[in-house]
Design a protein around this motif. Structure first.
Motif, short mmCIF file in Angstrom:
data_model
loop_
_atom_site.label_atom_id
_atom_site.label_comp_id
_atom_site.label_asym_id
_atom_site.label_seq_id
_atom_site.Cartn_x
_atom_site.Cartn_y
_atom_site.Cartn_z
N VAL A 331 -84.18 36.12 60.73
CA VAL A 331 -84.75 34.78 61.56
C VAL A 331 -85.31 35.09 62.96
CG1 VAL A 331 -83.79 32.84 62.53
CG2 VAL A 331 -83.09 33.54 60.13
N LEU A 332 -84.65 36.18 63.62
CA LEU A 332 -85.11 36.47 64.95
C LEU A 332 -86.47 36.89 64.81
CD1 LEU A 332 -84.91 36.81 68.26
CD2 LEU A 332 -83.57 38.92 67.51
N ASN A 333 -86.84 37.89 63.85
CA ASN A 333 -88.29 38.57 63.84
C ASN A 333 -89.01 37.41 63.53
OD1 ASN A 333 -90.21 39.92 61.97
ND2 ASN A 333 -89.56 41.26 63.40
N ALA A 334 -88.79 36.42 62.61
CA ALA A 334 -89.76 35.33 62.07
C ALA A 334 -90.02 34.58 63.31
CB ALA A 334 -89.33 34.56 60.97
N GLY A 335 -89.11 34.18 64.17
CA GLY A 335 -89.26 33.44 65.31
C GLY A 335 -90.06 33.94 66.28
N GLN A 336 -89.84 35.36 66.59
CA GLN A 336 -90.82 36.07 67.47
C GLN A 336 -92.28 36.02 67.08
OE1 GLN A 336 -88.34 39.60 67.84
NE2 GLN A 336 -88.08 39.16 69.83
N ASN A 337 -92.36 36.30 65.57
CA ASN A 337 -94.00 36.50 65.16
C ASN A 337 -94.48 35.05 65.47
OD1 ASN A 337 -94.98 38.93 63.65
ND2 ASN A 337 -92.48 39.03 63.28
#
Length: 411
Positions: A331-337
């Motif tokens: 979830v964190l990686n997707a949000g940053q992308n």
């Protein structure tokens, strides 16, 4: 080499961008973020021994953790946006050097006020990690950005997770100050390596520092997707803090009765998160960022029944924590992308706004966790964490519905 990035209101030159981000440099940046943030977690399994050594009450010793949270929050707000104003290599190296110096202050601390000051200052400059992440995203080719961000975040997550294990183990072997000495040396070495190998990178935004800070807050007004992703990030971090704040109470309580070093070793369970985060980044590079978000937020909620069952069953606890941490990393990686694709020349301010929201959610989760534990024990904690995680999934679903209705850009 100079790369020109477009913005609706201006054209911003970014100087010093190399043709590609080499693997060696990427691994250095990943290791740097981990060492930078690790200092914020050293004290957590050491509060009792620090209290005995410095003659502190339990409440006073707990302020060490509060000092780290407060310092990091200030750094996110006041220092991370500088990456859009000053030359980024110089900023990153100065912050890493500051972290090394302030960890030495903590290592030498003769009293509580000095330790608190050293901890807060270390946390303030440790936001260098949040300068390095958008730095790597800018250096990466667009088709590889998800993988690159995932790799750098792997280092950050490993640093946060393994810090407790390392501090607990070294404390029993050579005293609680040892971990601060060791990490100060390692961070200083990293500062030198970053100065040697990082390319120069400067975004000329044409703003004063006060205007820069004000424009960071303005990101929430101008970028709808940032608002949604910040909300999702804040809720998921709140659930994360609920889990990791309360699990120490469970593991040291009557159900398990573990010592500090064993509690620190349990953090190794979260290493799976770090290993799977780059995979989530690869899926994002393929255009599946919303699928990663949806599946990740759903798994956050679904992991809590297993976590609850872990009150007396270590197998269930490990399974639930692994599921939760893998989902949280995705979830964190997707949000940053998503947010990094909004406005490339403003990535440091976007990251500052996004991570500040996440951090505030995490701080609220820590506060709520103590209330839930006092009122309902592990069942109360599990209910709270499950509710926050389910709300995270609901917010993602609502974002998707609204995006389709209003034709918001899908990143």
């Amino acid at each position: 080499m100079t790369q020109t990035l477009k913005h609706p209101h201006r054209t911003t030159p970014i100087t010093g961008v190399p043709p590609r981000l080499h693997r060696g440099l990427l691994l250095l940046m990943s290791a740097a973020t981990g060492l930078s943030v690790a200092g914020n977690y050293f004290a957590q399994p050491l509060l009792e021994v620090i209290g005995r050594d410095l003659g502190l009450s339990t409440t006073m010793a707990a302020l060490v953790v509060t000092a780290a949270q407060g310092g990091y929050a200030l750094g996110l707000i006041l220092l991370v946006p500088l990456g859009d104003l000053v030359e980024r290599r110089r900023l990153a190296v100065l912050l890493f050097a500051g972290t090394a110096v302030f960890q030495l202050v903590s290592a030498l601390a003769p009293s509580a006020p000095v330790l608190l000051a050293g901890t807060a200052a270390t946390a303030l400059t440790s936001v260098a990690a949040q300068v390095v992440v958008p730095y790597a995203a800018t250096l990466a080719a667009p088709a590889e950005r998800g993988r690159v961000v995932g790799t750098v975040m792997t280092g950050l997550l490993l640093g946060a997770l393994l810090a407790r294990t390392a501090s607990g183990t070294l404390s029993e072997l050579a005293g609680w100050r040892t971990i601060y000495w060791l990490n100060a040396v390692l961070v200083a070495v990293v500062a030198v390596l970053l100065w040697r190998f990082l390319p120069r990178l400067h975004t000329r935004v044409g703003l004063s520092y006060p205007a820069l800070l004000w424009s960071t807050l303005g990101m929430f007004r101008h970028e709808p997707l940032l608002r949604w992703r910040a909300g999702i990030g804040a809720l998921s971090f709140a659930a994360f803090s609920v889990l990791w704040t309360s699990i120490t109470f469970l593991l040291t309580g009557p159900s398990y009765g573990w010592r500090e070093a064993a509690v620190g070793m349990f953090s190794l369970v979260g290493v799976v998160t770090a290993l799977t985060t780059p995979i989530a980044g690869r899926f994002a590079d393929r255009g599946w960022v919303q699928r990663v978000s949806g599946i990740g937020t759903a798994v956050l909620a679904l992991s809590w029944p297993a976590i609850h069952a872990g009150a007396f069953a270590p197998g269930w606890l490990v399974a639930g924590v692994v599921l939760f941490n893998v989902a949280q990393g995705a979830v964190l990686n997707a949000g940053q992308n998503v947010i990094y694709a909004l406005s490339p020349e403003n990535r440091n301010r976007l990251n500052s706004a996004f991570m500040t929201a996440c951090f505030l959610g995490g701080a609220a989760g820590s506060l709520l966790a103590s209330v839930a534990w006092s009122g309902g024990g592990w069942s109360g904690v599990s209910l709270l964490g499950g509710a926050l995680s389910a709300t995270t999934f609901a917010l993602w679903a609502l974002e998707r519905v609204r995006a389709k209705r209003s034709a918001l850009p899908v990143s």
